[in-house]
Design an enzyme around this catalytic site. Structure first.
Site, PDB file in Angstrom:
ATOM      1  N   ARG A   1      46.365   0.230  24.038  1.00  0.00           N
ATOM      2  CA  ARG A   1      47.369   1.244  24.912  1.00  0.00           C
ATOM      3  C   ARG A   1      48.691   1.116  24.871  1.00  0.00           C
ATOM      4  O   ARG A   1      49.764   0.891  24.878  1.00  0.00           O
ATOM      5  CB  ARG A   1      47.396   1.099  26.307  1.00  0.00           C
ATOM      6  CG  ARG A   1      45.353   1.478  27.200  1.00  0.00           C
ATOM      7  CD  ARG A   1      45.974   1.085  28.354  1.00  0.00           C
ATOM      8  NE  ARG A   1      44.475   1.433  29.203  1.00  0.00           N
ATOM      9  CZ  ARG A   1      43.394   0.538  29.688  1.00  0.00           C
ATOM     10  NH1 ARG A   1      43.342  -0.441  29.001  1.00  0.00           N
ATOM     11  NH2 ARG A   1      42.682   1.067  29.970  1.00  0.00           N
TER      12      ARG A   1
ATOM     13  N   LYS B   1      58.053  11.004  17.652  1.00  0.00           N
ATOM     14  CA  LYS B   1      56.980  11.784  17.578  1.00  0.00           C
ATOM     15  C   LYS B   1      55.985  11.462  16.703  1.00  0.00           C
ATOM     16  O   LYS B   1      56.000  11.445  15.889  1.00  0.00           O
ATOM     17  CB  LYS B   1      57.149  12.886  17.635  1.00  0.00           C
ATOM     18  CG  LYS B   1      57.828  14.296  18.272  1.00  0.00           C
ATOM     19  CD  LYS B   1      58.474  15.815  17.914  1.00  0.00           C
ATOM     20  CE  LYS B   1      58.536  16.331  18.789  1.00  0.00           C
ATOM     21  NZ  LYS B   1      59.113  17.513  18.536  1.00  0.00           N
TER      22      LYS B   1
ATOM     23  N   GLU C   1      63.980  19.760   4.960  1.00  0.00           N
ATOM     24  CA  GLU C   1      64.699  19.324   6.920  1.00  0.00           C
ATOM     25  C   GLU C   1      65.755  19.074   6.841  1.00  0.00           C
ATOM     26  O   GLU C   1      66.540  19.521   7.623  1.00  0.00           O
ATOM     27  CB  GLU C   1      63.167  17.817   6.689  1.00  0.00           C
ATOM     28  CG  GLU C   1      61.884  18.747   6.929  1.00  0.00           C
ATOM     29  CD  GLU C   1      62.490  19.552   8.076  1.00  0.00           C
ATOM     30  OE1 GLU C   1      62.946  19.458   8.918  1.00  0.00           O
ATOM     31  OE2 GLU C   1      60.252  19.893   8.955  1.00  0.00           O
TER      32      GLU C   1
ATOM     33  N   LYS D   1      69.931  14.381  14.284  1.00  0.00           N
ATOM     34  CA  LYS D   1      68.745  14.016  14.579  1.00  0.00           C
ATOM     35  C   LYS D   1      68.278  12.720  16.010  1.00  0.00           C
ATOM     36  O   LYS D   1      68.060  13.186  16.815  1.00  0.00           O
ATOM     37  CB  LYS D   1      67.374  13.596  13.986  1.00  0.00           C
ATOM     38  CG  LYS D   1      65.851  13.873  14.974  1.00  0.00           C
ATOM     39  CD  LYS D   1      64.579  13.837  14.118  1.00  0.00           C
ATOM     40  CE  LYS D   1      63.581  13.599  14.645  1.00  0.00           C
ATOM     41  NZ  LYS D   1      62.478  14.249  13.900  1.00  0.00           N
TER      42      LYS D   1
ATOM     43  N   GLU E   1      61.927  16.442  24.536  1.00  0.00           N
ATOM     44  CA  GLU E   1      62.048  17.745  24.230  1.00  0.00           C
ATOM     45  C   GLU E   1      62.075  18.660  25.626  1.00  0.00           C
ATOM     46  O   GLU E   1      61.633  19.655  25.835  1.00  0.00           O
ATOM     47  CB  GLU E   1      60.705  18.471  23.089  1.00  0.00           C
ATOM     48  CG  GLU E   1      61.100  19.688  22.319  1.00  0.00           C
ATOM     49  CD  GLU E   1      59.684  19.926  21.228  1.00  0.00           C
ATOM     50  OE1 GLU E   1      59.620  20.722  21.277  1.00  0.00           O
ATOM     51  OE2 GLU E   1      60.530  19.298  20.346  1.00  0.00           O
TER      52      GLU E   1
ATOM     53  N   ARG F   1      66.195  19.313  22.199  1.00  0.00           N
ATOM     54  CA  ARG F   1      65.262  18.667  21.375  1.00  0.00           C
ATOM     55  C   ARG F   1      64.873  19.730  20.423  1.00  0.00           C
ATOM     56  O   ARG F   1      64.486  20.081  19.784  1.00  0.00           O
ATOM     57  CB  ARG F   1      64.766  17.933  21.026  1.00  0.00           C
ATOM     58  CG  ARG F   1      64.054  17.114  20.291  1.00  0.00           C
ATOM     59  CD  ARG F   1      62.954  15.513  20.646  1.00  0.00           C
ATOM     60  NE  ARG F   1      62.402  15.705  19.804  1.00  0.00           N
ATOM     61  CZ  ARG F   1      61.732  13.670  19.540  1.00  0.00           C
ATOM     62  NH1 ARG F   1      61.866  12.850  20.123  1.00  0.00           N
ATOM     63  NH2 ARG F   1      61.340  13.685  18.439  1.00  0.00           N
TER      64      ARG F   1
ATOM     65  N   ASN G   1      63.143  21.952  15.889  1.00  0.00           N
ATOM     66  CA  ASN G   1      62.199  23.337  15.687  1.00  0.00           C
ATOM     67  C   ASN G   1      62.281  24.444  15.498  1.00  0.00           C
ATOM     68  O   ASN G   1      61.775  25.762  14.337  1.00  0.00           O
ATOM     69  CB  ASN G   1      61.419  23.741  16.679  1.00  0.00           C
ATOM     70  CG  ASN G   1      60.900  22.492  17.578  1.00  0.00           C
ATOM     71  OD1 ASN G   1      60.053  21.780  16.534  1.00  0.00           O
ATOM     72  ND2 ASN G   1      60.501  22.669  18.717  1.00  0.00           N
TER      73      ASN G   1
ATOM     74  N   HIS H   1      60.469  26.326  12.562  1.00  0.00           N
ATOM     75  CA  HIS H   1      59.222  25.146  12.267  1.00  0.00           C
ATOM     76  C   HIS H   1      58.235  26.329  13.185  1.00  0.00           C
ATOM     77  O   HIS H   1      57.198  25.923  12.300  1.00  0.00           O
ATOM     78  CB  HIS H   1      58.900  24.295  13.290  1.00  0.00           C
ATOM     79  CG  HIS H   1      59.569  22.645  12.469  1.00  0.00           C
ATOM     80  ND1 HIS H   1      61.197  23.080  11.931  1.00  0.00           N
ATOM     81  CD2 HIS H   1      59.386  21.953  11.893  1.00  0.00           C
ATOM     82  CE1 HIS H   1      61.126  21.487  11.304  1.00  0.00           C
ATOM     83  NE2 HIS H   1      59.725  21.313  11.198  1.00  0.00           N
TER      84      HIS H   1
ATOM     85  N   HIS I   1      54.650  26.077  10.730  1.00  0.00           N
ATOM     86  CA  HIS I   1      53.597  25.776  10.902  1.00  0.00           C
ATOM     87  C   HIS I   1      52.350  26.544  10.992  1.00  0.00           C
ATOM     88  O   HIS I   1      51.884  26.915  10.856  1.00  0.00           O
ATOM     89  CB  HIS I   1      53.699  25.342  12.544  1.00  0.00           C
ATOM     90  CG  HIS I   1      54.283  23.942  13.468  1.00  0.00           C
ATOM     91  ND1 HIS I   1      54.461  23.158  13.908  1.00  0.00           N
ATOM     92  CD2 HIS I   1      54.917  23.251  12.217  1.00  0.00           C
ATOM     93  CE1 HIS I   1      55.027  21.635  14.017  1.00  0.00           C
ATOM     94  NE2 HIS I   1      55.348  21.381  12.458  1.00  0.00           N
TER      95      HIS I   1
ATOM     96  N   HIS J   1      55.134  21.224   4.311  1.00  0.00           N
ATOM     97  CA  HIS J   1      55.368  21.053   5.328  1.00  0.00           C
ATOM     98  C   HIS J   1      56.547  21.595   5.300  1.00  0.00           C
ATOM     99  O   HIS J   1      56.931  22.917   6.058  1.00  0.00           O
ATOM    100  CB  HIS J   1      55.182  19.621   6.101  1.00  0.00           C
ATOM    101  CG  HIS J   1      55.725  19.600   7.440  1.00  0.00           C
ATOM    102  ND1 HIS J   1      55.742  20.705   7.881  1.00  0.00           N
ATOM    103  CD2 HIS J   1      57.203  19.228   7.919  1.00  0.00           C
ATOM    104  CE1 HIS J   1      56.447  20.749   9.386  1.00  0.00           C
ATOM    105  NE2 HIS J   1      57.663  19.918   9.007  1.00  0.00           N
TER     106      HIS J   1
END
Length: 371
Positions: free
Chosen positions: A122, A144, A186, A228, A238, A242, A246, A249, A253, A266
């Site tokens: 956990r 993330k 990026e 960032k 997000e 935030r 993206n 992206h 993606h 990527h």
């Protein structure tokens, strides 16, 4: 040393950026994590061969007895089965709740190790030591984690922040030119989102950046991380702000998923996504032709991108399954001007299709790269 603080509950953490930092990782972690029971370094074979000995020596000098867990390399390794395999190995090696995972590698290693750390017993402590430009400027900061599904990228994941991010730009000199350039997109994205000076750095110092000048590289990494960190500190999960991260992206993606995560790195997918978002913004009147031209030139001047052999309609269909789609509406981050973007949910399907078709044209020789 540049130090950037990410302010998130329940505990803020730092990203430290400095050439040669890898050799001092042990001393820094001994000070930060004195109660750690065991350290486990998760990495991939190429990174272990190049940088594993230096990190392990640094950790041993600080009194740690680290153990190494290797995982498969590449984007196809971002799957839930690898999380289970690594977790079973942790159990066999006696990892308890005070164990610490160290992600030594690029964005895939960071995402997988982060998800593993968030789930194992956990949640256990995590340290990010990114070894690619992409991971240093983006993936290692912000908490993330995630793995891919056949339907799309990062559809399973959590938020699990590291205790610290140790960024050593010196490790980038072993990257291939392709991998190095892929990460630069990026950083360029960060300039478009909210840092005009960073964007100008790419326009004015492109030659030095491509030659991996240590001062320029350390500077652009620090600027990217700072931007960032400011965004993540204001909007950790997000909820609003935030989402601007993206940029590039959404379609990026979809391109990765449609090509099976094999033909595009990527960062390259993000690069095509940046151009698509810019074309969409121009078509729907969110930006002007001068801004659009500057962004496209900045992206394309970093090097030739892989050809795209995708169906525009299939890309549109994949966008509907993207985790950023809400109530059936695809949300696009669109540039308004350099350093300012906005989120739009009213982009017509035809505009998206035309933008993807334009990418196909560009990728098949519709542009000339000027050195």
């Amino acid at each position: 040393m540049a130090q950037v603080t990410i302010h998130v509950p329940p505990r803020s953490y730092q990203a430290r950026i400095e050439n040669g930092l890898l050799a001092r990782a042990g001393a820094l972690l001994a000070e930060l994590l004195p109660q750690a029971s065991k350290l486990f370094v998760v990495t991939v074979p190429p990174v272990r061969r190049r940088w594993g000995a230096k990190l392990l020596s640094s950790l041993a000098s600080a009194g740690f007895k680290p153990q190494v867990l290797q995982m498969p390399d590449g984007e196809p390794a971002k799957k839930l089965a690898n999380i289970e395999t690594l977790a079973e190995r942790l159990v066999r090696l006696g990892a308890d709740r005070k164990a610490v995972l160290i992600a030594l590698g690029g964005g895939v290693v960071g995402d997988v190790t982060g998800l593993l750390a968030s789930l194992y017993m956990r949640g256990i402590d995590l340290v990010q030591i990114p070894t690619t430009v992409l991971a240093q400027v983006d993936a290692s900061v912000g908490g993330k984690t995630g793995v891919n599904l056949g339907a799309g990228k990062n559809l399973l994941g959590t938020y699990h922040h590291p205790r610290i991010v140790l960024i050593d730009p010196e490790v980038l000199h072993t990257l291939s030119d392709r991998a190095y350039r892929a990460g630069l997109y990026e950083a360029l994205k960060c300039g478009i989102i909210g840092d005009l000076d960073l964007f100008l750095r790419f326009e004015q110092k492109r030659s030095q950046i491509l030659k991996r000048d240590p001062v320029e590289v350390e500077g652009l990494i620090a600027q990217s991380v700072k931007l960032k960190a400011e965004i993540v500190s204001a909007d950790e999960q997000e909820g609003g702000l935030r989402r601007v991260l993206n940029l590039g992206h959404t379609i990026g993606h979809a391109l990765e998923a449609e090509t099976g995560y094999r033909s595009l790195l990527h960062g390259e997918a993000v690069a095509w996504g940046l151009i698509a978002a810019t074309n969409i913004a121009l078509t729907v009147g969110r930006t002007d032709s001068v801004t659009a031209g500057r962004i496209a030139d900045a992206v394309l001047s970093l090097g030739r991108l892989p050809e795209l052999k995708v169906s525009a309609r299939k890309i549109l269909a994949r966008l509907q399954a993207d985790k950023k789609t809400q109530n059936g509406a695809v949300h696009f981050v669109l540039p308004r001007e350099i350093g300012k973007v906005e989120i739009a949910s009213d982009v017509p399907d035809k505009v998206v299709i035309n933008a993807v078709e334009e990418l196909r044209r560009l990728s098949h020789g519709g542009w000339v790269w000027k050195k």
